[in-house]
Design an enzyme around this catalytic site. Structure first.
Site, PDB file in Angstrom:
ATOM      1  N   HIS A 121      -5.182   6.798  -7.673  1.00 29.24           N
ATOM      2  CA  HIS A 121      -6.318   6.427  -6.730  1.00 29.24           C
ATOM      3  C   HIS A 121      -5.541   5.467  -6.008  1.00 29.24           C
ATOM      4  O   HIS A 121      -4.458   4.906  -6.156  1.00 29.24           O
ATOM      5  CB  HIS A 121      -7.344   6.001  -7.217  1.00 29.24           C
ATOM      6  CG  HIS A 121      -6.954   4.838  -8.448  1.00 29.24           C
ATOM      7  ND1 HIS A 121      -6.519   5.194  -9.626  1.00 29.24           N
ATOM      8  CD2 HIS A 121      -7.192   3.435  -8.352  1.00 29.24           C
ATOM      9  CE1 HIS A 121      -6.106   3.716 -10.226  1.00 29.24           C
ATOM     10  NE2 HIS A 121      -6.628   2.882  -9.357  1.00 29.24           N
ATOM     11  N   HIS A 167      -6.406   2.266  -3.279  1.00 28.66           N
ATOM     12  CA  HIS A 167      -7.322   1.227  -3.194  1.00 28.66           C
ATOM     13  C   HIS A 167      -7.386   0.932  -1.621  1.00 28.66           C
ATOM     14  O   HIS A 167      -6.235   0.875  -0.737  1.00 28.66           O
ATOM     15  CB  HIS A 167      -6.697  -0.089  -3.725  1.00 28.66           C
ATOM     16  CG  HIS A 167      -6.559  -0.015  -5.411  1.00 28.66           C
ATOM     17  ND1 HIS A 167      -7.758  -0.699  -5.920  1.00 28.66           N
ATOM     18  CD2 HIS A 167      -5.737   0.337  -6.038  1.00 28.66           C
ATOM     19  CE1 HIS A 167      -7.207  -0.568  -7.197  1.00 28.66           C
ATOM     20  NE2 HIS A 167      -6.228   0.177  -7.264  1.00 28.66           N
TER      21      HIS A 167
END
Ligand SMILES: [Zn+2]
Length: 150
Positions: free
Chosen positions: A98, A100
């Protein structure tokens, strides 16, 4: 051994969703460093950027860049951090790739320890602010020669 992000992608785990296409889902971080902290998650499970499909990693960063631009140009954030953590020594906590996107509303150093638990009120406010600008994500992808598909 369930992966919480795979659960969010499939819909079995709750999350505040901001954006979705064929490759990624964008959610609000449950423990934001700042108001509006987003996570761009690949729909497919990869441990981190080191094993993510290069096209999907590029796609995730393009979506993150588009959202960073929305924060600065549309929502007035004076700064934005775009970062991925790969491996425990780098601070990775959830082992599903992922990126941010952390808008910075004031000065001060970047501190993961400043995280707080997201409230429904804060989540609804952030989504209402972002929603009118999300068309910008797809136009950014087009300008980058990417589409919402792989
Ligand atoms: Zn996963």
């Amino acid at each position: 051994m369930g992966c919480v992000f795979c659960g969010i992608v499939s819909g079995s785990e709750p999350a505040w969703r901001v954006y979705e296409d064929d490759v990624v889902v964008v959610i609000l971080d449950k423990y934001p460093v700042s108001k509006g902290h987003l996570l761009v998650i690949t729909k497919k499970h990869y441990e981190s950027i080191h094993d993510a499909d290069p096209r999907e990693a590029l796609h995730a960063f393009a979506v993150a860049a588009a959202l960073a631009r929305v924060y600065r140009t549309k929502l007035g954030a004076p700064g934005v951090n775009v970062v991925t953590n790969s491996g425990r020594p780098a601070g990775q906590v959830i082992f599903h790739f992922h990126v941010h996107v952390i808008p910075r509303w004031s000065g001060g150093s970047f501190r993961w320890s400043s995280r707080h638990e997201l409230t429904a009120e804060e989540a609804e406010e952030v989504i209402a602010e972002l929603e009118p600008h999300l068309d910008g994500v797809k136009s950014y992808l087009r300008k980058a020669g990417l589409s919402a598909h792989i």
